[in-house]
Design a protein around this motif. Structure first.
Motif, PDB file in Angstrom:
ATOM      1  N   ILE A  71     -95.079 -83.373 -18.666  1.00 32.47           N
ATOM      2  CA  ILE A  71     -95.364 -84.362 -19.829  1.00 32.47           C
ATOM      3  C   ILE A  71     -97.093 -84.169 -20.075  1.00 32.47           C
ATOM      4  O   ILE A  71     -97.949 -84.186 -19.232  1.00 32.47           O
ATOM      5  CB  ILE A  71     -95.504 -85.873 -19.412  1.00 32.47           C
ATOM      6  CG1 ILE A  71     -93.914 -86.004 -19.075  1.00 32.47           C
ATOM      7  CG2 ILE A  71     -95.931 -86.817 -20.281  1.00 32.47           C
ATOM      8  CD1 ILE A  71     -93.587 -87.553 -18.486  1.00 32.47           C
ATOM      9  N   ILE A  72     -97.429 -84.054 -21.167  1.00 31.11           N
ATOM     10  CA  ILE A  72     -98.457 -83.593 -21.672  1.00 31.11           C
ATOM     11  C   ILE A  72     -99.310 -85.034 -21.911  1.00 31.11           C
ATOM     12  O   ILE A  72     -98.909 -85.819 -22.786  1.00 31.11           O
ATOM     13  CB  ILE A  72     -99.036 -82.757 -22.886  1.00 31.11           C
ATOM     14  CG1 ILE A  72     -98.567 -81.523 -22.560  1.00 31.11           C
ATOM     15  CG2 ILE A  72    -100.363 -82.861 -23.381  1.00 31.11           C
ATOM     16  CD1 ILE A  72     -98.655 -80.312 -23.596  1.00 31.11           C
ATOM     17  N   LEU A  73    -100.533 -85.391 -21.174  1.00 30.90           N
ATOM     18  CA  LEU A  73    -101.220 -86.473 -21.274  1.00 30.90           C
ATOM     19  C   LEU A  73    -102.499 -86.247 -22.061  1.00 30.90           C
ATOM     20  O   LEU A  73    -103.202 -85.567 -21.305  1.00 30.90           O
ATOM     21  CB  LEU A  73    -101.409 -87.144 -20.281  1.00 30.90           C
ATOM     22  CG  LEU A  73    -102.248 -88.512 -19.908  1.00 30.90           C
ATOM     23  CD1 LEU A  73    -101.706 -89.711 -20.767  1.00 30.90           C
ATOM     24  CD2 LEU A  73    -102.501 -88.842 -18.416  1.00 30.90           C
ATOM     25  N   PHE A  74    -102.758 -86.468 -23.223  1.00 30.14           N
ATOM     26  CA  PHE A  74    -103.934 -86.351 -24.001  1.00 30.14           C
ATOM     27  C   PHE A  74    -105.144 -87.382 -23.885  1.00 30.14           C
ATOM     28  O   PHE A  74    -104.596 -88.680 -23.964  1.00 30.14           O
ATOM     29  CB  PHE A  74    -103.627 -86.358 -25.641  1.00 30.14           C
ATOM     30  CG  PHE A  74    -102.688 -85.031 -25.956  1.00 30.14           C
ATOM     31  CD1 PHE A  74    -102.853 -83.774 -25.715  1.00 30.14           C
ATOM     32  CD2 PHE A  74    -101.500 -85.557 -26.692  1.00 30.14           C
ATOM     33  CE1 PHE A  74    -102.222 -82.894 -26.309  1.00 30.14           C
ATOM     34  CE2 PHE A  74    -100.559 -84.388 -27.038  1.00 30.14           C
ATOM     35  CZ  PHE A  74    -100.920 -83.335 -26.970  1.00 30.14           C
ATOM     36  N   ILE A  75    -106.162 -87.089 -23.461  1.00 32.76           N
ATOM     37  CA  ILE A  75    -107.420 -87.688 -23.104  1.00 32.76           C
ATOM     38  C   ILE A  75    -108.513 -87.315 -24.044  1.00 32.76           C
ATOM     39  O   ILE A  75    -108.619 -86.286 -24.362  1.00 32.76           O
ATOM     40  CB  ILE A  75    -107.437 -87.924 -21.635  1.00 32.76           C
ATOM     41  CG1 ILE A  75    -108.176 -86.755 -21.076  1.00 32.76           C
ATOM     42  CG2 ILE A  75    -106.253 -88.365 -20.763  1.00 32.76           C
ATOM     43  CD1 ILE A  75    -108.622 -86.731 -19.667  1.00 32.76           C
ATOM     44  N   SER A  76    -109.524 -88.212 -23.900  1.00 34.16           N
ATOM     45  CA  SER A  76    -110.806 -87.892 -24.195  1.00 34.16           C
ATOM     46  C   SER A  76    -111.557 -87.546 -23.150  1.00 34.16           C
ATOM     47  O   SER A  76    -111.246 -87.747 -21.823  1.00 34.16           O
ATOM     48  CB  SER A  76    -111.436 -89.013 -24.951  1.00 34.16           C
ATOM     49  OG  SER A  76    -111.379 -90.457 -24.018  1.00 34.16           O
TER      50      SER A  76
END
Length: 145
Positions: A24-29
């Motif tokens: 699962i890709i978790l996009f963050i800043s």
């Protein structure tokens, strides 16, 4: 007032939590913020993910093209920065650099499929940016809310 959400509710609302994909890709800043509720659920369900994100953001080791591969239950969670701060819009260069990095490591990391939560970055933009990269199968998930 806080409401405690059950695991069953989270699984029903956020199908990505039960996906069959390897990662699962978790996009963050880069400052460690991810505003999508599905990702907040993942972080809240696994304190190690939250602590690793916080540690890497405080130490400034998260930058474009950097990936963190963490575990959540039987899934791998790939942390990918997509913007400088949570206040800014996603940065296309960050997205390209992240997926470029995935394309160079996914075989050695035994990643055969990727799950991405819709609503953070338009799926058509991701598809356009990664069109020429060698990547495993990508599946997009939507919330059931």
């Amino acid at each position: 007032m806080y409401k405690i959400l059950s695991q069953d509710y989270l699984n029903e609302t956020f199908p990505i939590l039960n996906c069959e994909e390897d990662v699962i890709i978790l996009f963050i800043s880069k400052d460690g913020v991810c505003l999508h509720p599905a990702f907040s659920a993942i972080k809240n369900l696994n304190i190690n993910i939250e602590n690793n994100i916080r540690k890497n953001c405080v130490e400034h080791t998260i930058k474009e093209g950097t990936l963190l591969l963490l575990k959540h239950n039987d899934k791998k969670v790939l942390i990918m920065p997509i913007q400088e701060t949570w206040k800014e819009k996603y940065n296309q260069n960050f997205i390209e650099q992240g997926f470029l990095k995935i394309s160079t490591v996914y075989k050695e990391r035994n990643i055969n499929s990727i799950a991405i939560q819709e609503g953070v970055i338009p799926s058509d933009l991701i598809d356009k940016l990664i069109d020429k990269l060698d990547l495993p199968k990508i599946t997009y998930y939507q919330n059931k809310e």
